[in-house]
Design a protein around this motif. Structure first.
Motif, PDB file in Angstrom:
ATOM      1  N   ALA A  43       0.995  -1.490  -0.312  1.00  0.00           N
ATOM      2  CA  ALA A  43       0.122   0.271   0.360  1.00  0.00           C
ATOM      3  C   ALA A  43       0.986   1.254   0.059  1.00  0.00           C
ATOM      4  CB  ALA A  43      -0.540   0.053   1.320  1.00  0.00           C
ATOM      5  N   LEU A  54     -13.001   7.853   5.121  1.00  0.00           N
ATOM      6  CA  LEU A  54     -12.632   6.224   4.702  1.00  0.00           C
ATOM      7  C   LEU A  54     -10.863   6.211   5.448  1.00  0.00           C
ATOM      8  CD1 LEU A  54     -13.844   5.939   1.382  1.00  0.00           C
ATOM      9  CD2 LEU A  54     -14.116   4.335   3.411  1.00  0.00           C
ATOM     10  N   GLN A 106      -8.112   6.084  -9.204  1.00  0.00           N
ATOM     11  CA  GLN A 106      -8.711   5.350  -9.311  1.00  0.00           C
ATOM     12  C   GLN A 106      -9.351   5.211  -7.875  1.00  0.00           C
ATOM     13  OE1 GLN A 106      -7.206   0.576  -9.190  1.00  0.00           O
ATOM     14  NE2 GLN A 106      -9.083   0.021  -9.884  1.00  0.00           N
ATOM     15  N   PHE A 107      -9.112   5.662  -6.797  1.00  0.00           N
ATOM     16  CA  PHE A 107      -9.418   5.710  -5.685  1.00  0.00           C
ATOM     17  C   PHE A 107     -10.193   6.920  -5.155  1.00  0.00           C
ATOM     18  CE2 PHE A 107      -5.234   4.984  -3.074  1.00  0.00           C
ATOM     19  CZ  PHE A 107      -5.729   3.554  -3.358  1.00  0.00           C
ATOM     20  N   ARG A 114     -12.105   7.940  -8.025  1.00  0.00           N
ATOM     21  CA  ARG A 114     -13.433   7.562  -9.008  1.00  0.00           C
ATOM     22  C   ARG A 114     -14.371   6.605  -7.897  1.00  0.00           C
ATOM     23  NH1 ARG A 114     -10.219   6.176 -14.128  1.00  0.00           N
ATOM     24  NH2 ARG A 114     -10.644   4.513 -13.590  1.00  0.00           N
ATOM     25  N   VAL A 115     -13.403   5.350  -7.256  1.00  0.00           N
ATOM     26  CA  VAL A 115     -14.354   4.206  -7.018  1.00  0.00           C
ATOM     27  C   VAL A 115     -15.105   5.230  -6.159  1.00  0.00           C
ATOM     28  CG1 VAL A 115     -13.676   2.142  -6.026  1.00  0.00           C
ATOM     29  CG2 VAL A 115     -12.441   2.016  -8.276  1.00  0.00           C
ATOM     30  N   TYR A 116     -13.883   5.614  -4.712  1.00  0.00           N
ATOM     31  CA  TYR A 116     -14.737   5.694  -3.078  1.00  0.00           C
ATOM     32  C   TYR A 116     -15.610   7.073  -2.719  1.00  0.00           C
ATOM     33  CZ  TYR A 116     -11.956   1.209  -2.515  1.00  0.00           C
ATOM     34  OH  TYR A 116     -10.757   0.034  -1.635  1.00  0.00           O
ATOM     35  N   LEU A 117     -15.317   8.115  -3.900  1.00  0.00           N
ATOM     36  CA  LEU A 117     -16.381   9.383  -3.824  1.00  0.00           C
ATOM     37  C   LEU A 117     -16.803   9.460  -4.902  1.00  0.00           C
ATOM     38  CD1 LEU A 117     -12.368  10.782  -2.527  1.00  0.00           C
ATOM     39  CD2 LEU A 117     -14.454  10.314  -1.478  1.00  0.00           C
ATOM     40  N   GLY A 118     -15.981   8.656  -6.252  1.00  0.00           N
ATOM     41  CA  GLY A 118     -17.510   9.245  -7.728  1.00  0.00           C
ATOM     42  C   GLY A 118     -16.404  10.421  -8.000  1.00  0.00           C
ATOM     43  N   ILE A 143      -8.210   6.462   3.840  1.00  0.00           N
ATOM     44  CA  ILE A 143      -7.596   5.628   2.699  1.00  0.00           C
ATOM     45  C   ILE A 143      -6.591   6.693   2.864  1.00  0.00           C
ATOM     46  CG2 ILE A 143      -7.186   4.333   0.327  1.00  0.00           C
ATOM     47  CD1 ILE A 143      -9.722   4.013   0.554  1.00  0.00           C
ATOM     48  N   GLU A 166      -3.344   5.269  -9.458  1.00  0.00           N
ATOM     49  CA  GLU A 166      -3.883   4.608  -8.027  1.00  0.00           C
ATOM     50  C   GLU A 166      -5.112   5.361  -7.644  1.00  0.00           C
ATOM     51  OE1 GLU A 166      -3.443   1.588  -8.294  1.00  0.00           O
ATOM     52  OE2 GLU A 166      -4.752   0.738  -6.075  1.00  0.00           O
TER      53      GLU A 166
END
Lengths: 577, 238
Positions: A47, A247, A328-329, A331-335, A249, A325
């Motif tokens: 990570a 989150l 992508q985070f 996009r996936v987790y916050l839209g 992250i 990356e």
């Protein structure tokens, strides 16, 4: 169920970067077994995003000496300078060696390893930011883990995947081996060894908001502490400034290295006020405090408890190529797309500077006077050399794991002939077995998940970025209550095959132990230094606290002793950026 | 927060002779991960529900499972994208150890078959081996693989031939063969050119569809096939 006994020259706990590098080196000298809680490549080193620090000077002039200075200053002068010098002097060789092993670093137009800016990395002793972070897009840890894992396999290191360590046997001042639970079968295994390397990683799961994996619970630190060994500088826990809001992250510091800036509700680039010279690239302790200060003063976004990390002005190509990356985070987790919208961020528990005290060859110290435990080594986040002191600089953790993992392996090569093979006694395994049976037979009403959440919330509220005598005393009282409630924890899963409810109960016990050490260590340090900020003692106190904390377990609670910081080259000065 | 019915396929080898379904009713916020839901079930409702998890943000590859018919990461699946009745099964294509935990030993072993390490017998220079950004770009997608196993488990060729190397191991072969620093192309091609190797890929694209890192795996396998053909022709032409 009968336990299985194994014999190896060297047993390594943990398959993250430190464990893999130690194993690879140690394999030149004997048989090596690596025990991993997960499949080896699922370790949390993967990570690590932003990079590994080395003054290659590929993009602009740099020197190991500046790296040395930055690390000392970043540590708020608590890092041991002999160890820091070793690490920074070895950094270039280390990164070149990783490249030769196949690590796919990002490249400059000339084909050299590309480098970018990172927090606290400067040229000319603090004059301006410098490009020192060597990276593989924003997946640097992942890239290095795979290369080292592959090299270990080629070398014939034996991996034991999903083996959960329950005990480290230290007898008569020498490490004898490790007792572990094989998750797939529920069977106990006793790994008897001449040398044991602890490279078990961090313990960020102490806190509610964290960048750490669910499995980062610090088991081995707690095990060694309960066996009477000290833990060093546990009051210093780093909060990374930019975790995704809600989150935790991680959004790499490389995002700011590539030009991203932090903004408050007024759109102000507020780091200009806190660190006029290097602004958003100030060290993490300062940026995290600045963010929380903005929030406290009502300048969080819409008055709420987060700020923005703004990358909208960074060319889209840079984000695509160097921060894929992160994109992508988002996009996936916050839209959202970070090219269009700023990212809501908040400090997130990230890295324990403290840990198992070692010398510069990874040998575990049994006290503050420099005595060592024979055959016991530690490296990586679980260890405290100490190169990070009170605050670690970004990219120095990967460097630390690889440099000191290797050094532990070299030390083992030197010392193995003096380390006799040890045996683990039947009774020692039986005791662990009966501990398991006892947990499995628990019928209490308290749920592990509830207790864990209470602990994490307590640590977040009372023992995170801002601390005070009253908050820490309250934390210690709550932790004490939680420890009592822990006796009432029940368990529904009575089976042996892949019983993760069982391992969660065990992990929670370790977290409670570590929470008490962190809060206790923080209470006795009545000054502010690096990541440890006491609102009732806001100044650094070099006269009384230029020293490391050693916490010991005794019948009457935790005992603290102290060890002077090693200062060779740079005298403490006011820390301004 | 919305209510969800999670229908989960369960199996405990110490108790069950066959897998069986169990339904759990929970509420999840739209930006919560399915993994958060599973963790809540384990913590609040049923401690015996068993699954793997670690990083919770798509980099470790632990929580791959079959979600509504598709191999996916539970930590990258958000509640807002799930139907109210959601079906969760163990990752397709692997023997089940317990509940959602599958045995990945064979998957990792296949990866080892393709010589997954840089091979270059030339003595290394004092500094880094040079590699242009374009050359690095060529392996960029392939190095992002987290080995979650979603692709291989979703591959129909693999369903028919369990000895097939599978997309993940072939992607690993690509990662080294197309690394400009590597010198073992022939040896590695030999490792993947057998009846359970490269030509078992029938370009079905299931692997691409399920890859949580959005790697165009089939593209990489096609590049290997082109290379294998060129090499074969070259050998035939002497």
């Amino acid at each position: 169920m009968a336990a299985e006994f194994h014999i190896h020259d060297i047993v390594v706990i943990g398959s993250g970067l430190a464990g893999l590098r130690a194993a690879l080196e140690a394999k030149r000298h004997g048989t090596v077994a690596v025990l991993a809680k997960l499949y080896p490549t699922r370790c949390h080193s993967t990570a690590a995003q932003g990079g590994i620090a080395a003054a290659l000077g590929n993009e602009e002039p740099d020197s190991p000496e500046w790296h040395f200075y930055d690390t000392v200053k970043g540590s708020d002068f608590l890092g041991d300078q002999d160890a820091i010098e070793v690490m920074c002097e070895d950094a270039i060789r280390t990164v070149i060696e990783l490249e030769h092993m196949g690590v796919p670093f990002s490249r400059t137009p000339e084909g050299k390893i590309a480098q970018r800016r990172f927090g606290g990395h400067t040229r000319d002793f603090g004059a301006a930011p410098v490009r020192r972070a060597c990276y593989s897009a924003d997946r640097t840890g992942h890239a290095i883990v795979f290369a080292l894992y592959e090299q270990c396999q080629l070398a014939g290191v034996e991996f034991f995947s999903e083996f959960h360590v329950l005990d480290i046997v230290v007898r008569d001042g020498k490490a004898a081996g490790v007792i572990a639970l094989e998750l797939a079968t529920g069977k106990l295994h006793a790994f008897q060894a001449r040398a044991v390397v602890v490279a078990s990683g961090g313990y960020g799961r102490l806190f509610k908001t964290t960048s750490n994996a669910i499995t980062n619970t610090g088991d081995c630190l707690s095990i060694l502490f309960q066996r009477g060994l000290p833990l060093e500088d546990m009051e210093f826990f780093q909060f990374h400034p930019t975790g995704i809001y809600g989150l935790g992250i991680l959004i790499t510091e490389g995002a700011r290295g590539e030009g991203g800036v932090l903004r408050n509700r007024q759109g102000e680039r507020f780091m200009e006020r806190y660190a006029p010279t290097i602004k958003d690239l100030a060290p993490r302790d300062m940026v995290s405090r600045a963010i929380l200060q903005e929030i406290r003063e009502g300048r969080g976004i819409d008055g709420r408890d987060f700020v923005y990390l703004d990358l909208t002005h960074v060319p889209e190509g840079v984000i695509e190529e160097r921060l894929p990356e992160i994109r992508q985070f988002c996009r996936v987790y916050l839209g959202i797309d970070p090219s269009d919208s700023p990212i809501p961020v908040v400090p997130t528990a990230h890295y324990g500077m403290g840990g198992i005290p070692t010398d510069i060859d990874g040998r575990v110290l049994s006290d503050e006077r420099g005595n060592v435990v024979r055959g016991l080594y530690a490296a990586g986040e679980c260890a405290c050399v100490s190169v990070h002191g009170a605050n670690r600089l970004g990219c120095n953790s990967l460097l630390d794991t690889v440099v000191f993992g290797r050094r532990a392996g070299i030390a083992i090569g030197r010392e193995l002939k003096y380390l006799e093979p040890s045996t683990i006694q039947d009774e020692e395994v039986k005791k662990v077995e009966s501990d398991i049976e006892r947990v499995l037979s628990r019928k209490g009403k308290v749920r592990t998940a509830h207790l864990r959440r209470a602990l994490q919330e307590c640590m977040m509220q009372r023992c995170s970025v801002f601390r005070s005598e009253s908050s820490l005393k309250e934390a210690l009282k709550e932790i004490g209550d939680l420890r009592e409630m822990y006796q009432e924890v029940g368990i529904q899963d009575k089976g042996r095959v892949f019983n993760t409810e069982l391992t969660e109960v065990i992990e929670l016990g370790h977290l409670i132990t570590l929470a008490e050490i962190v809060a206790g260590s923080a209470l006795q340090r009545t000054e502010s230094r690096g990541a440890h900020y006491r609102e009732d003692h806001p100044e650094r106190d070099d006269r009384n606290f230029l020293k490391h904390t050693f916490a010991f377990s005794t019948d009457r609670g935790i005992l603290f002793r102290f060890k002077d910081v090693t200062i060779t080259r740079f005298q403490p000065e006011e820390r301004r950026y | 927060m919305r209510p969800y019915r999670l229908k989960i396929l369960r199996f405990d080898p110490s108790k069950d002779s066959n897998p069986h379904w169990q339904v759990y009713q929970i509420r999840m916020g739209e930006y919560e991960r399915l993994l958060d839901g599973l963790i809540r079930i384990k913590g609040e409702i049923d401690g015996t529900l068993t699954f793997r998890r670690s990083c919770a943000h798509g980099i470790c590859g632990s929580c791959a499972m079959k979600i509504n018919g598709k191999n996916s990461l539970a930590c990258q699946t958000l509640a807002k994208d799930l139907p109210e009745e959601t079906v969760v099964e163990p990752l397709q294509g692997y023997p089940v150890i317990r509940d959602l935990v599958v045995d990945m030993g064979e998957f990792f072993r296949k990866n080892d078959e393709v010589m997954p390490y840089l091979i270059n017998p030339e003595p290394p220079p004092d500094r880094e081996r040079l590699q242009s950004p374009e050359e690095q770009q060529r392996i960029l997608q392939s190095i992002t693989c987290i080995m979650c196993g979603s692709c291989t488990g979703a591959c129909p060729s693999y369903w028919l031939d369990r000895q097939y190397l599978g997309p993940s191991a072939l992607l690993k072969a690509y990662r080294f063969i197309f690394d400009s620093r590597d010198r073992a192309t022939k040896e590695r091609l030999r490792k993947i050119l057998h009846e359970h190797g490269l030509w078992r890929c029938h370009t079905i694209y299931n692997c691409v569809e399920v890859c949580p890192k959005e790697i165009d795996i089939t593209y990489h396998i096609k590049a290997l096939k082109r290379l294998a053909l060129r090499e074969a022709l070259r050998i035939r032409q002497g």
